[in-house]
Design an enzyme around this catalytic site. Sequence first.
Site, PDB file in Angstrom:
ATOM      1  N   GLU B  58     -78.347  25.838   6.397  1.00  0.00           N
ATOM      2  CA  GLU B  58     -79.428  25.174   7.200  1.00  0.00           C
ATOM      3  C   GLU B  58     -79.025  25.580   8.651  1.00  0.00           C
ATOM      4  O   GLU B  58     -80.373  25.783   9.405  1.00  0.00           O
ATOM      5  CB  GLU B  58     -79.082  23.719   7.332  1.00  0.00           C
ATOM      6  CG  GLU B  58     -79.452  22.940   6.042  1.00  0.00           C
ATOM      7  CD  GLU B  58     -78.564  22.945   5.154  1.00  0.00           C
ATOM      8  OE1 GLU B  58     -77.101  23.723   5.356  1.00  0.00           O
ATOM      9  OE2 GLU B  58     -78.836  22.698   3.925  1.00  0.00           O
ATOM     10  N   HIS B 127     -78.673  11.081   1.422  1.00  0.00           N
ATOM     11  CA  HIS B 127     -80.028  11.219   1.143  1.00  0.00           C
ATOM     12  C   HIS B 127     -81.134  10.272   1.721  1.00  0.00           C
ATOM     13  O   HIS B 127     -82.220  10.272   1.217  1.00  0.00           O
ATOM     14  CB  HIS B 127     -80.213  11.520  -0.259  1.00  0.00           C
ATOM     15  CG  HIS B 127     -79.487  12.569  -0.817  1.00  0.00           C
ATOM     16  ND1 HIS B 127     -78.343  12.895  -1.094  1.00  0.00           N
ATOM     17  CD2 HIS B 127     -80.188  13.742  -1.209  1.00  0.00           C
ATOM     18  CE1 HIS B 127     -77.927  13.796  -1.587  1.00  0.00           C
ATOM     19  NE2 HIS B 127     -79.198  14.612  -1.886  1.00  0.00           N
TER      20      HIS B 127
HETATM   21  C1  LIG Z   1     -75.423  20.997   3.443  1.00  0.00           C
HETATM   22  C2  LIG Z   1     -76.146  20.617   2.160  1.00  0.00           C
HETATM   23  N1  LIG Z   1     -77.478  21.364   2.223  1.00  0.00           N
HETATM   24  C3  LIG Z   1     -78.226  20.907   1.015  1.00  0.00           C
HETATM   25  C4  LIG Z   1     -78.120  20.354  -0.089  1.00  0.00           C
HETATM   26  C5  LIG Z   1     -79.006  19.785  -1.162  1.00  0.00           C
HETATM   27  N2  LIG Z   1     -78.406  20.260  -2.570  1.00  0.00           N
HETATM   28  C6  LIG Z   1     -77.550  19.715  -3.098  1.00  0.00           C
HETATM   29  S1  LIG Z   1     -76.978  20.547  -4.630  1.00  0.00           S
HETATM   30  C7  LIG Z   1     -77.897  22.056  -3.994  1.00  0.00           C
HETATM   31  C8  LIG Z   1     -77.796  23.341  -4.767  1.00  0.00           C
HETATM   32  C9  LIG Z   1     -76.080  23.739  -4.614  1.00  0.00           C
HETATM   33  O1  LIG Z   1     -75.835  24.634  -5.423  1.00  0.00           O
HETATM   34  P1  LIG Z   1     -74.547  25.540  -5.795  1.00  0.00           P
HETATM   35  O2  LIG Z   1     -73.563  25.368  -4.611  1.00  0.00           O
HETATM   36  O3  LIG Z   1     -74.676  26.495  -6.611  1.00  0.00           O
HETATM   37  O4  LIG Z   1     -73.723  24.258  -6.764  1.00  0.00           O
HETATM   38  P2  LIG Z   1     -74.261  23.651  -7.939  1.00  0.00           P
HETATM   39  O5  LIG Z   1     -75.549  22.623  -7.997  1.00  0.00           O
HETATM   40  O6  LIG Z   1     -74.924  24.780  -8.995  1.00  0.00           O
HETATM   41  O7  LIG Z   1     -73.315  23.196  -8.799  1.00  0.00           O
HETATM   42  C10 LIG Z   1     -78.548  21.685  -2.790  1.00  0.00           C
HETATM   43  C11 LIG Z   1     -79.387  22.611  -2.200  1.00  0.00           C
HETATM   44  C12 LIG Z   1     -76.868  19.648   0.207  1.00  0.00           C
HETATM   45  N3  LIG Z   1     -76.180  18.770  -0.758  1.00  0.00           N
HETATM   46  N4  LIG Z   1     -75.939  19.868   1.220  1.00  0.00           N
END
Ligand SMILES: Cc1ncc(C[n+]2csc(CCOP(=O)(O)OP(=O)(O)O)c2C)c(N)n1
Lengths: 322, 322, 376, 376
Positions: B58, B127
């Site tokens: 972000e 959220h």
């Molecule tokens: C700081 C932050 N930004 C955005 C999100 C929203 N979000 C939740 S999971 C996700 C994707 C995460 O991807 P990854 O790190 O590859 O983990 P995976 O879900 O594939 O296990 C996002 C963008 C969040 N939880 N925290």
Amino acid sequence: MLTLSQALNSGLRRAMEDDDKVLLMGEDVGRLGGVFRVTDGLQKDFGEARVVDTTLAESGIIGTAIGLALRGYRPVCEIQFDGFVYPAFNQIVSQLAKMRARTGGRTALPVVVRIPVGGGIGAVEHHSESNEAYFAHTAGLRVVYCASPDDAHWMIRQALAGDDPVIFYEPKRRYWVKGEVTTAGPPLPLDRARTVRPGTDVTLLTYGGTVATCVAAAEAAAPEGRDIEVIDLRSISPLDVATIEESVRRTGRAVVVHEAPTFAGFGAEVVAQVTSRCFYSLEAPVERVGGFNLPYPPAKVEEEYLPDLDRILDAVDRVLAA
Amino acid sequence: MLTLSQALNSGLRRAMEDDDKVLLMGEDVGRLGGVFRVTDGLQKDFGEARVVDTTLAESGIIGTAIGLALRGYRPVCEIQFDGFVYPAFNQIVSQLAKMRARTGGRTALPVVVRIPVGGGIGAVEHHSESNEAYFAHTAGLRVVYCASPDDAHWMIRQALAGDDPVIFYEPKRRYWVKGEVTTAGPPLPLDRARTVRPGTDVTLLTYGGTVATCVAAAEAAAPEGRDIEVIDLRSISPLDVATIEESVRRTGRAVVVHEAPTFAGFGAEVVAQVTSRCFYSLEAPVERVGGFNLPYPPAKVEEEYLPDLDRILDAVDRVLAA
Amino acid sequence: MTTVDLADPPVTNPFAGTTGLPRTSEGWTQLVTPDGRLHPDVDADHDALGRLTRDLYRGMRLARRLDDEAFALQRQGELGLWLQCRGQEAAQVGSVAAVRADDYVFPSYREHAAALWRGIGPADLLRQWRGVAHSGWDPEPYSFHIYTLVLAAQLLHATGYALGVQRDGSDTVVVTYFGDGAASEGDASEAMNIAAVNDAPMVFFCQNNQWAISTPTSSQTRTPIHRRGAGFGLRGEWVDGNDVLAVYAVTSAVTEHARSGNGPAIVEATTYRMGGHSTSDDPTRYRTDDELETWRARDPLARVEALMRAEGWSDEAFLGEVQAEADEIADRTRRECLALAAPDLADAFATVLADVPQLLREERDAFVAYRASFLD
Amino acid sequence: MTTVDLADPPVTNPFAGTTGLPRTSEGWTQLVTPDGRLHPDVDADHDALGRLTRDLYRGMRLARRLDDEAFALQRQGELGLWLQCRGQEAAQVGSVAAVRADDYVFPSYREHAAALWRGIGPADLLRQWRGVAHSGWDPEPYSFHIYTLVLAAQLLHATGYALGVQRDGSDTVVVTYFGDGAASEGDASEAMNIAAVNDAPMVFFCQNNQWAISTPTSSQTRTPIHRRGAGFGLRGEWVDGNDVLAVYAVTSAVTEHARSGNGPAIVEATTYRMGGHSTSDDPTRYRTDDELETWRARDPLARVEALMRAEGWSDEAFLGEVQAEADEIADRTRRECLALAAPDLADAFATVLADVPQLLREERDAFVAYRASFLD
Ligand SMILES: Cc1ncc(C[n+]2csc(CCOP(=O)(O)OP(=O)(O)O)c2C)c(N)n1
Ligand SMILES: Cc1ncc(C[n+]2csc(CCOP(=O)(O)OP(=O)(O)O)c2C)c(N)n1
Ligand SMILES: [Mg+2]
Ligand SMILES: [Mg+2]
């Protein structure tokens, strides 16, 4: 007599002697003793494992402090200047503040975040911010401001003795002001406001760097027959509404003074509390005196920007005229 | 009739058609169309250079948007959920907000930061936050809240047409509510409040997700003879104090309603403005109805946490009883 | 009285097309030894190299003089603060000279030598340190952004700017300066990652001056900082930051690499902050005289002077001319500094947003009226 | 009815002392091919390997079953949200089994298989997804921190915890899980840098499941994520994350390396998120059936089953036993889920600070009185 900076230093020293889980960490807090020398000499005496020069990463400082607290330590983090706390905002607001509530009260995070705060020292941009409103609005944090050497010494010890995360503000322009430090024990609980000057006509509600300004204003107004009460709020979250309420019900008039811009600033909360608690005693709307609603200006004009004696008395005149 | 989400989509589409410097960027805004589908179909129509799936960072999103704005672009950044704006806090508060003032007015940063905001959708922690007070207290930002499809469409276009950074809040629980979108042109300037329901007895001052709740409360109270005015503030910074003042001087009573915790929340500023501007017209202290001063609770109890019709009418009763 | 021309002098790259620059045993690219001898493997036209060296020397010398004068002005109370670039002139001038005048620069806060090379004058350089403004100059004519004091924030701005350049189809390259300390901030890593994944036309130029205030680089990072290039997928280069020709050659190479669409690079220039962190700092608290002496012996200006002598590139006339220009810069610095007056706080209200909304207008009007009341 | 024992089964490392694990042409460590054949270079006691494989298989199978049941419960409206770990069981079980039961784990939010291995039961795992709490379990008995939903934040907590371990002179190692997306956050880089510069006893375990919601790893990073290890000065390892033995072997090696004071490591496990990002996600919007099929063919559970068959490590009795345990887990998951009741909001007021200050007390009392007024 100690300066406020020395009083903090001696408070930290005592806390470290009393509890070997207390750690100091931050940028340049070790060998240099911090840019304001608050931790001067502590690394020499307690070693590099307890006074840690961290990497240059504020989110990292708070994030690792949280981990250390989970492991049983009590870290005191120094943020070098007020304007550099923002990279750590996420760790403070979403992690540090919320951990206890997220765990249903189970997990305490006794982390103290020390922030040299505010203007009046002729600094460049980002070095004179008053950002307490952000943290006061964040449930799960205690937010306190010391304004005298005595409070500095005892409040930092109290902050460290408690189990809550504390945002601990130190007004930079008061670092070198000297005062007595009582030895008998803490003069007041951490979350209590203090009436620093009793009065009958109007209540000045303030904290941090402007406490001394308010007292000076009160003294200046005394010969003209205005008897001004000054309350140092000390803890802005939680806020000691009882002390405020008692005073304003008595005086019927109040002015809130702080350095931060007034719009959506902490003064608004004080106005709202006073108005709702003392509505029928109020002779005039509560006035706010603060920084203007601008980014903090260049040093050459900061004296005009900051609430000074004249602007405070001007507001006092307005509430008295009503 | 469009949903609020569709109305935003059509507003963004128009802005992109009108000005090829407008870019959309954020996590999953491209192929997926955003987790709330606000940008649905836009990457397909405008290409990957104009609708950008960023890396998951972000601070990076806002920081690079600033750079793009310096190069002449007009980026619209989506923050996926309210609770994930904090890693970008430093870039928003110290860079985005201050650039114009730091350059003596020379450098504008037309960056719009879209934030799906607030609770009521049964989400997990982080959220459902309402963090507008942080940004309202930050000079140099515009902070606006849309509450209807019509406003959503026009306010996003106005935000993009202006030269200031705008924090653009979209109440998540209203994304799927349908409404007309006027075609003649913007119904109101971006920084004006709107009286959504005229009344004579008490003024409800609100924005975002609770506008509909306030209107429902006013409707529910009408048969009992209480004539409630509801004002949607829309822009909380700058705040349209003229509209507020006119109303409360007339009704003599006011209740501020928002989802955020009340302590040092934006409602405190509204209370302070109303109290100082309408002091001699006020029949009762201004009441605040908001989230409790806790971290946002688990979904199963969020309905108790959020201001609802009953809590609003309870406050109305209190100001009317005074 | 002559007038020093501060316009970025046109420079031609004598290293264009050369490959395989010599390295020290530490792994740094170095073309000139600390005692001023040109490495025998340097394969470049001798005259062109001489002209380049003289230009670079002039830039370094003028910067040193401005820096010294500003330091003196701070000590005399005319500036609130000053951050010296002493010791880092080769890193700054070598790199900024290697990029095109329209390549866009995002500095940190110590890049006075780079700024001066780009034509930014003393008044603009001193303004914010005197406390009369928050920034010094209009970036546009210089393609040189204002200073950023919040560490590493500008790396993301630079990256975003480069993404814009890319969209515009322009062949501009974006250069951003940062320190060994700033490299630890999350923003620095986010920026490198974003630049790499987008093939952004950028150079991340790290002046590793061994210290971040009192924190030595060894407490800041386990590896040389240029290695992060490989970690994120940028080209990584390490250069002797006190060797202006090496800095020039390496920066030229990575800039043209980026300009040709081959992606971003990180350059780590090993150099030394010869002064304190700022005029508020007391470096005796954390570093030894020995260390300082070691690095004084590597003063980048002395190295160029020795090189020019050895290669026959300098004579009395040239040195005298530069000296005269430096004196003039010093004069100008003092004069322009003293002329920098405080702004009117009332004007600030119009700089917050594109217009002045009601509340701010009320506040400004009240302030102006209040202030006027003291004049009665 | 038997009761599944969820206590972290004691496992002995059949790879202790072996060196030079086999790698694929991509560079991943792989001991078992996708079709279930053991690499001939694997030099470990066959029986011990068999026992380990069966234990790991059981953990994976139980996790798969819990995950499926939770998914079904969400579809039936009993959970607000669920994030499946389907496809990542080898990465999770292989790694958590390789560390000691008192090695401290900081998970992200998808580590159900790792949590189950540590003995965290269905009620605790489902609690926060049903919306009755923000966290599931007391970390202490499991040495397993609560889930962190803010991406990458836990990497710094883990690093701080490891710095504490170091101060305590303990030989605990700290393991933290994160995704390919989270790796882009500044916090991830700050954590790796701090861990490296302090020689913190840590393993950064990245499950690269190819996607961060709709964003493929190729849009997230230019290089394999384990390369950042070299950038910051950590040991970096790449492993086939769908090969549970390879994950086990690599994690054992880096954990013991860290335990012996040789510093932290990053492990990148290449795996695949077979479900959507969450039950709110619609993955058909961004990924192809072909891709899904390719990875279905690499299902980590199928691989272990084939391996056990080929090596004679499984028989009907064993498979039947695990099946029965899985059925019981499914049952328990449903039962415990339905029993999870909403909390009383009034209780939350006492969880904000160590005490309940006046304003909060007033607010709670008013809320309780107000709520009671509806009962009249
Ligand atoms: C700081 C932050 N930004 C955005 C999100 C929203 N979000 C939740 S999971 C996700 C994707 C995460 O991807 P990854 O790190 O590859 O983990 P995976 O879900 O594939 O296990 C996002 C963008 C969040 N939880 N925290
Ligand atoms: C985000 C942030 N944190 C802290 C500071 C305070 N600070 C100013 S300069 C400095 C040291 C910077 O070191 P380095 O990046 O190596 O640059 P150098 O000063 O050596 O040129 C610090 C800690 C800051 N300006 N910004
Ligand atoms: Mg440095
Ligand atoms: Mg992923």
